[in-house]
Every structure is written in C-alpha cells, then in structure tokens.
Design a protein around this motif. Sequence first.
Motif, PDB file in Angstrom:
ATOM      1  N   ASP A 178       3.576   9.506  -5.971  1.00  0.00           N
ATOM      2  CA  ASP A 178       4.626   8.806  -5.209  1.00  0.00           C
ATOM      3  C   ASP A 178       4.042   8.343  -3.870  1.00  0.00           C
ATOM      4  OD1 ASP A 178       6.517  10.926  -3.082  1.00  0.00           O
ATOM      5  OD2 ASP A 178       4.530  11.321  -3.908  1.00  0.00           O
ATOM      6  N   TYR A 219       2.147   5.176  -4.491  1.00  0.00           N
ATOM      7  CA  TYR A 219       3.074   4.033  -4.632  1.00  0.00           C
ATOM      8  C   TYR A 219       3.464   3.525  -3.244  1.00  0.00           C
ATOM      9  CZ  TYR A 219       7.323   1.371  -5.420  1.00  0.00           C
ATOM     10  OH  TYR A 219       8.260   0.374  -5.410  1.00  0.00           O
ATOM     11  N   LEU A 220       3.857   4.462  -2.363  1.00  0.00           N
ATOM     12  CA  LEU A 220       4.247   4.069  -1.000  1.00  0.00           C
ATOM     13  C   LEU A 220       3.075   3.419  -0.284  1.00  0.00           C
ATOM     14  CD1 LEU A 220       6.272   7.225   0.124  1.00  0.00           C
ATOM     15  CD2 LEU A 220       7.160   4.911  -0.204  1.00  0.00           C
ATOM     16  N   TYR A 221       1.865   4.001  -0.472  1.00  0.00           N
ATOM     17  CA  TYR A 221       0.683   3.524   0.238  1.00  0.00           C
ATOM     18  C   TYR A 221       0.368   2.080  -0.163  1.00  0.00           C
ATOM     19  CZ  TYR A 221      -4.162   3.482   1.975  1.00  0.00           C
ATOM     20  OH  TYR A 221      -5.332   3.181   2.627  1.00  0.00           O
ATOM     21  N   VAL A 222       0.491   1.812  -1.446  1.00  0.00           N
ATOM     22  CA  VAL A 222       0.137   0.476  -1.941  1.00  0.00           C
ATOM     23  C   VAL A 222       1.241  -0.530  -1.610  1.00  0.00           C
ATOM     24  CG1 VAL A 222      -0.251  -0.870  -4.028  1.00  0.00           C
ATOM     25  CG2 VAL A 222      -1.318   1.369  -3.771  1.00  0.00           C
ATOM     26  N   THR A 223       2.492  -0.113  -1.786  1.00  0.00           N
ATOM     27  CA  THR A 223       3.571  -1.101  -1.585  1.00  0.00           C
ATOM     28  C   THR A 223       3.872  -1.290  -0.103  1.00  0.00           C
ATOM     29  OG1 THR A 223       5.138   0.715  -1.797  1.00  0.00           O
ATOM     30  CG2 THR A 223       4.706  -0.599  -3.772  1.00  0.00           C
ATOM     31  N   ARG A 224       3.796  -0.160   0.654  1.00  0.00           N
ATOM     32  CA  ARG A 224       4.191  -0.300   2.074  1.00  0.00           C
ATOM     33  C   ARG A 224       2.994  -0.593   2.956  1.00  0.00           C
ATOM     34  NH1 ARG A 224       8.867   2.774   2.839  1.00  0.00           N
ATOM     35  NH2 ARG A 224      10.182   2.510   1.003  1.00  0.00           N
ATOM     36  N   GLY A 225       1.762  -0.518   2.402  1.00  0.00           N
ATOM     37  CA  GLY A 225       0.581  -0.729   3.250  1.00  0.00           C
ATOM     38  C   GLY A 225       0.465   0.432   4.210  1.00  0.00           C
ATOM     39  N   ILE A 273       3.868   4.469   6.731  1.00  0.00           N
ATOM     40  CA  ILE A 273       4.712   5.012   5.663  1.00  0.00           C
ATOM     41  C   ILE A 273       5.962   5.600   6.304  1.00  0.00           C
ATOM     42  CG2 ILE A 273       4.898   6.845   3.986  1.00  0.00           C
ATOM     43  CD1 ILE A 273       2.710   5.666   2.701  1.00  0.00           C
TER      44      ILE A 273
END
Lengths: 209, 10
Positions: A193, A196-202, A205
């Motif tokens: 999870d 996912y946050l790292y990739v989508t939110r850049g 976080i």
Amino acid sequence: MNIFRLAGDVSHLVAILILLMKIWRSKSCAGISGRSQVLFALVFTTRYLDLFTVYISAYNTVMKVVFLALSYATVYLIYMRFRNSYDSENDTFRVEFLLIPVIGLSFLENYAFTPLEILWTFSIFLESVAIMPQLFMITKTGEAESITTHYLFFLGLYRALYIANWVWRYHTEGFYDQIAIVSGVVQTIFYCDFFYLYVTRGEEIRTPS
Amino acid sequence: NAVTGRKDEL
C-alpha cells in the motif's frame, strides 16, 4: 550471487544510507521511528552472529559489518545524538506485540533447534514486521517527509528484489529457503500500500489519518 | 531442502 540479489543488497544499503544521511544532515530525527531502527539493529545482530565463524566471501563479510555499523549508528543518532528531536509522542507502537509472536514462531518453525538457527529464524521473522512502528508513526502523524518515503521505497524494494533472487536461484540451482521466502513475501506485502501511495502520490505522502 | 548452517544470503 545474481543481479537480483546484488541489486537488492544495493537497494538495502541505499535505504539505510538515505535515512542515516537525512538524520545527520538535518540534525534531527523528527518523523523517524526509533523503535523500528532498534528492531532493525536487532535483526542484523541476531542474523549475523556467524560473522566470525562462517566465511562466505569478502563481499558477504564486508556487507554484514557495514549493515551492523550503519544500523547501530542510526540508533545512536536517534536516541543519543539528536534525542531532543526524537518524537516519542508518536513513536508508540507496542513492539512487544511483534517480539512475542516472532519469538514464539521462531521456536516453532525453524530448520534446526539450535541457538544459531533459532536466532537466525527470529531475525528473518522480525525483519518482516520491523517496519511496522515506522508505518504506524506515519499514519499517526498523517504525513511522511519525501526523504522518508524514498527510504521506505528502497527498503521495500530490497526484499522484493530478493524474491526475484529466490525465483532465479530456484530455477538455476534448485535452491530455496522456505522460511526466508515466506517471510520475505509477507514483508513485501506490507509495503504494497505504501508503494501504491509512493507511485501515485509521488514525493509527499499524506496518509488518510 | 532445509537450509541449515551455511547461509550465503545477507
């Protein structure tokens, strides 16, 4: 040795260096879970007890010494050098909830009922949950600095690369280490999870606190 | 194959 394991070890070293440099340069350990770092120091200590009794390769010995030294240096910076910036209010994860099950399981599930094997198994199981206090702290504070997210990214990536290494070793040399594999998969799942946050939110976080 | 003793991974 294969490219996946080498990349994994490099990723692991990069993660540890990112965190250590962040604390050293900012002269602060705000937002960092000291509890997780103590657990990681414990993981290396219980896993590398064969440092002086079993010689695998110069690389193996050097990396073990480096990981031990850097993890203890990180703990030292957090609890001694920059202790006034340590956020004990938010670093409250009950580590006994991790240690007791891990100790129990390492006595139940191991390759041999010998001190060295049980301690090695303990370190494998502990590593899979050692990041919990840090992830808990991030959800509690509701945010993670961008450098901390890079630290977590490379730390999660390292064990994901080790899974590729185990697949490769199984197919090329029929080698598989069941305890390490199961624990490594669980460990990597915990990061999913976050990935996912790292990739989508850049960078920044914001966890839904 | 139980991996006791010589462990070559970090």
